[in-house]
Write an enzyme that holds these catalytic residues in place. Structure first.
Site, PDB file in Angstrom:
ATOM      1  N   LYS A  63       0.801  -1.234   0.000  1.00 59.22           N
ATOM      2  CA  LYS A  63       0.000   0.000   0.000  1.00 59.22           C
ATOM      3  C   LYS A  63       0.831   1.280   0.000  1.00 59.22           C
ATOM      4  O   LYS A  63       0.358   2.330  -0.461  1.00 59.22           O
ATOM      5  CB  LYS A  63      -0.941  -0.001   1.206  1.00 59.22           C
ATOM      6  CG  LYS A  63      -2.000  -1.104   1.200  1.00 59.22           C
ATOM      7  CD  LYS A  63      -3.019  -0.912   0.100  1.00 59.22           C
ATOM      8  CE  LYS A  63      -4.184  -1.889   0.218  1.00 59.22           C
ATOM      9  NZ  LYS A  63      -5.160  -1.731  -0.869  1.00 59.22           N
ATOM     10  N   SER A  85       1.693  -9.778  -0.630  1.00 56.61           N
ATOM     11  CA  SER A  85       1.277  -8.369  -0.600  1.00 56.61           C
ATOM     12  C   SER A  85       1.365  -7.721   0.776  1.00 56.61           C
ATOM     13  O   SER A  85       1.399  -6.504   0.887  1.00 56.61           O
ATOM     14  CB  SER A  85      -0.157  -8.247  -1.119  1.00 56.61           C
ATOM     15  OG  SER A  85      -1.022  -9.097  -0.385  1.00 56.61           O
ATOM     16  N   GLU A 132      -9.954   5.603   3.116  1.00 55.71           N
ATOM     17  CA  GLU A 132     -10.722   4.488   3.669  1.00 55.71           C
ATOM     18  C   GLU A 132      -9.744   3.352   3.926  1.00 55.71           C
ATOM     19  O   GLU A 132      -8.664   3.296   3.325  1.00 55.71           O
ATOM     20  CB  GLU A 132     -11.821   4.048   2.693  1.00 55.71           C
ATOM     21  CG  GLU A 132     -11.418   3.005   1.668  1.00 55.71           C
ATOM     22  CD  GLU A 132     -10.311   3.438   0.709  1.00 55.71           C
ATOM     23  OE1 GLU A 132      -9.560   2.545   0.272  1.00 55.71           O
ATOM     24  OE2 GLU A 132     -10.191   4.646   0.420  1.00 55.71           O
TER      25      GLU A 132
END
Length: 371
Positions: A66, A355, A88
């Site tokens: 991210k 991830s 969010e």
């Protein structure tokens, strides 16, 4: 529409700007490495089997992919003169990444998070608050990622002059799916480069989990035109596809519009959103990025799903085989190897996007696993 048009114009003006690219914070390129525990696990009695490689996005700062998108968008926000950042989050990793870049650049940061997700991801809630962000719980609807996204959009259209919305996935209205993909495509670019360094060729198969789909699009983008490379996304089957408690949007969904994008959705006959379910907060979303829907319809990418139980078993298996505690999101992709690997020829090169790391999921796993 004014805010989206302004954002698109700003992004188009900087995406090929060398000065903008140079101003990105330096994130170390994490090597693609062969993982002998997994490779040995899937080796057949005759000694043959695929070679399993992991793209270690879990070793990025903040523990997930991210941060790639958060850095790009916060620099874009500064170009636009925005002083207030909202986002969010579901699993909390995007919230932590956003809080991190806001702390670095001295910007006000507000994170919307479903009340249910705040409970199961309490560690990341603390991390966001420690970094100086205000975490606002969302109690409407299912109190998960869909509802957090809706609240963030409401905030943005109310405070658009001062605020930039760092949307965390390849979902939402244009230009977000394109922009988030572009900021994450470094994952696939690094994979291609490091594969050439290691074995002098491309991977045969790429595998990634899919909720909204940002880590998968980041991995896939650089290989979409390479028709000899299989692209495989893995969704959350929850308690089973026939249970109605799942988040397998591309497997069981139908075309509709959510959060400004046309894509596959979990919806009833009246077009109302059906509550998704996944043990993984990051996959617990009733939609999916529109580019994944496009790749599915064109037959360029394949999408499958695994259950909560299968993901938990992979969570434990990889922890013990490799000494890596993966995120429950990533564990869905790892679980699919059980079905995929027995079908593959000897020495097939499989790169799976790791991830995120699983520290955040340990409290959830404790409730289900006996170790």
């Amino acid at each position: 529409m004014y805010a989206l048009t302004e954002l698109e114009s700003a992004f188009n003006s900087v995406k090929n700007d060398p000065d903008f690219q140079a101003s990105k914070l330096c994130i170390s390129a994490v090597k693609v490495g062969i993982f002998l525990g997994l490779t040995d696990h899937y080796r057949r009695p005759n000694g043959e089997g695929p070679h399993i490689y992991l793209k270690r996005e879990d070793l990025n700062h903040t523990g997930a992919h991210k941060i790639n998108n958060a850095i790009g968008q916060v620099l874009l926000a500064k170009r636009l003169g925005k002083k207030r950042i909202i986002a969010e989050t579901g699993a909390g990793q995007h919230g932590v990444a956003t809080a991190t870049v806001c702390a670095r650049f001295g910007l006000e940061c507000i994170i919307y998070m479903g009340a249910q997700d705040m409970e199961r991801q309490s560690l990341n809630v603390f991390r966001m608050r420690l970094l100086g962000a205000e975490v606002r719980g969302v109690h409407s609807g299912t109190a998960t990622l869909k509802d957090a996204t809706s609240e963030a959009i409401r905030d943005w259209v109310t405070n658009v002059e001062s605020t930039h919305y760092i949307l965390g996935s390849v979902a939402g209205p244009h230009p977000y799916p394109m922009m988030v993909r572009e900021f994450h495509k470094v994952i696939g670019e690094e994979t291609r480069r490091q594969a050439m360094e290691k074995w002098g060729g491309k991977p045969d198969i790429l595998v990634a989990c899919v909720g909204g789909g940002s880590n998968a699009m980041g991995l896939f983008e650089d290989f979409v035109k390479d028709k000899d490379v299989r692209l495989i996304g893995v969704e959350a089957a929850g308690l089973g596809l026939d249970s109605g408690k799942h988040a397998a949007t591309l497997t069981k969904g139908e075309v509709g519009v959510l959060h400004g994008a046309m894509s596959y959705l979990l919806q009833d006959d009246d077009g109302q959103i059906i509550e998704p379910h996944s043990i993984s907060a990051g996959l617990d979303y009733p939609g999916v990025g529109p580019e994944h829907s496009f790749l599915k319809e064109k037959g360029r990418a394949e999408y499958y799903c695994v259950t909560d139980e299968e993901a938990l078993e992979a969570f434990k298996r990889v922890s013990r085989l490799e000494g890596i505690i993966p995120a429950l999101e990533t564990s869905h992709a790892l679980a699919y190897l059980e079905k995929l690997c027995p079908t593959l020829p000897d020495k097939t090169k499989v790169v799976l996007n790791c991830s995120g790391r699983g520290d955040k999921d340990v409290q959830t796993a404790i409730k289900y696993l006996k170790v």
